[in-house]
Design a protein around this motif. Structure first.
Motif, mmCIF file in Angstrom:
data_model
loop_
_atom_site.group_PDB
_atom_site.id
_atom_site.type_symbol
_atom_site.label_atom_id
_atom_site.label_comp_id
_atom_site.label_asym_id
_atom_site.label_seq_id
_atom_site.Cartn_x
_atom_site.Cartn_y
_atom_site.Cartn_z
ATOM 1 N N SER A 96 -45.064 79.662 55.564
ATOM 2 C CA SER A 96 -44.077 80.595 56.124
ATOM 3 C C SER A 96 -44.673 81.398 57.275
ATOM 4 C CB SER A 96 -43.547 81.528 55.038
ATOM 5 O OG SER A 96 -44.589 82.294 54.474
ATOM 6 N N LYS A 97 -45.922 81.805 57.142
ATOM 7 C CA LYS A 97 -46.572 82.566 58.217
ATOM 8 C C LYS A 97 -46.690 81.722 59.482
ATOM 9 C CE LYS A 97 -50.776 85.146 59.276
ATOM 10 N NZ LYS A 97 -52.100 85.555 58.807
ATOM 11 N N VAL A 100 -43.131 81.105 61.069
ATOM 12 C CA VAL A 100 -42.586 82.281 61.748
ATOM 13 C C VAL A 100 -43.299 82.494 63.081
ATOM 14 C CG1 VAL A 100 -42.433 84.814 61.626
ATOM 15 C CG2 VAL A 100 -41.725 83.423 59.686
ATOM 16 N N PRO A 105 -36.652 80.927 62.511
ATOM 17 C CA PRO A 105 -35.923 82.114 62.038
ATOM 18 C C PRO A 105 -36.248 82.405 60.573
ATOM 19 C CG PRO A 105 -34.432 80.528 63.087
ATOM 20 C CD PRO A 105 -35.768 79.864 62.958
ATOM 21 N N LYS A 106 -36.300 83.688 60.226
ATOM 22 C CA LYS A 106 -36.662 84.080 58.859
ATOM 23 C C LYS A 106 -35.666 83.569 57.830
ATOM 24 C CE LYS A 106 -39.476 88.055 59.977
ATOM 25 N NZ LYS A 106 -39.750 89.464 59.736
ATOM 26 N N SER A 107 -34.444 83.350 58.231
ATOM 27 C CA SER A 107 -33.437 82.857 57.288
ATOM 28 C C SER A 107 -33.691 81.408 56.867
ATOM 29 C CB SER A 107 -32.046 82.974 57.915
ATOM 30 O OG SER A 107 -31.985 82.227 59.121
ATOM 31 N N ILE A 109 -36.841 80.087 56.400
ATOM 32 C CA ILE A 109 -38.209 79.927 55.877
ATOM 33 C C ILE A 109 -38.222 79.247 54.513
ATOM 34 C CG2 ILE A 109 -40.212 81.183 55.002
ATOM 35 C CD1 ILE A 109 -39.813 83.177 57.260
ATOM 36 N N GLU A 110 -37.414 79.728 53.589
ATOM 37 C CA GLU A 110 -37.442 79.184 52.219
ATOM 38 C C GLU A 110 -37.111 77.693 52.203
ATOM 39 O OE1 GLU A 110 -35.367 79.930 47.879
ATOM 40 O OE2 GLU A 110 -35.186 81.470 49.429
#
Length: 197
Positions: A96-97, A100, A105-107, A109-110
């Protein structure tokens, strides 16, 4: 035996420093650890067989082999638990790091972490905002997460290697017993006398 354990331990120390790009070093340290492992493996059995009374050789050999198998099973469980625990922590953190920082986009990541860790290429392509650069950064982070997770296995093993080096230095000298004499021949041979004509 001490030399074998020292070589074995040095191989594990080297393996605990491996990074994802160190292919040759990994093979060299694995070969070194394997070379060192052969010596104690054989010499421990030979030492046990030479140091017990003859009628207990089979029992002592079986006890040594069984204890080695039990230790292998116990340490495999310990190594697996340590590796799995770190992997579960490091994969989401590292991937994730990196994603990003590469612009994901942070949305997303998962879904990105889940698709990348399960090697689901079709799902990766369908994630919003994913580019080839982000995938490359994620793959690099995934490899680093595996390397850092696997490192703990060798870090756990090194102190036991050092302990084995110290303990084996206190073993008695078996040079007198390791000779060409056969203590229990398979058959009792007698020289035949030639009849004189």
């Amino acid at each position: 035996m001490v030399v074998g354990f020292v070589i074995f331990t040095c191989g594990f120390i080297g393996l605990s420093t491996i990074q994802p790009s160190n292919d040759f070093s990994a093979m060299a340290f694995v070969a070194l650890a394997g070379l060192g492992f052969g010596s104690p493996l054989i010499l421990a059995i030979a030492g046990v067989q030479l140091s017990v009374p003859h009628h207990l050789i089979a029992t002592a050999t079986a006890a040594t082999t069984c204890s080695r198998a039990i230790a292998a099973a116990v340490f495999t469980a310990i190594f697996s638990a340590a590796f799995s625990t770190r992997l579960e922590k490091y994969i989401p953190e590292y991937v994730s790091k990196a994603a990003v920082q590469a612009g994901l986009p942070k949305s997303s990541i998962e879904a990105f972490v889940k698709a990348l860790s399960s090697e689901n290429n079709a799902a990766l392509k369908g994630i919003s905002g994913v580019t080839l650069e982000i995938i490359d950064a994620g793959v690099h982070a995934l490899k680093q997460a595996y390397a850092d997770s696997l490192r703990v296995v060798f870090i756990i093993a090194v102190p036991f290697g050092v302990l084995a080096c110290i303990a084996s230095s206190f073993l008695g000298d078996l040079k007198k017993a390791m000779n060409y004499g056969v203590d229990a021949p398979m058959e009792n041979l007698h020289a035949k006398r030639r009849s004189q004509d």
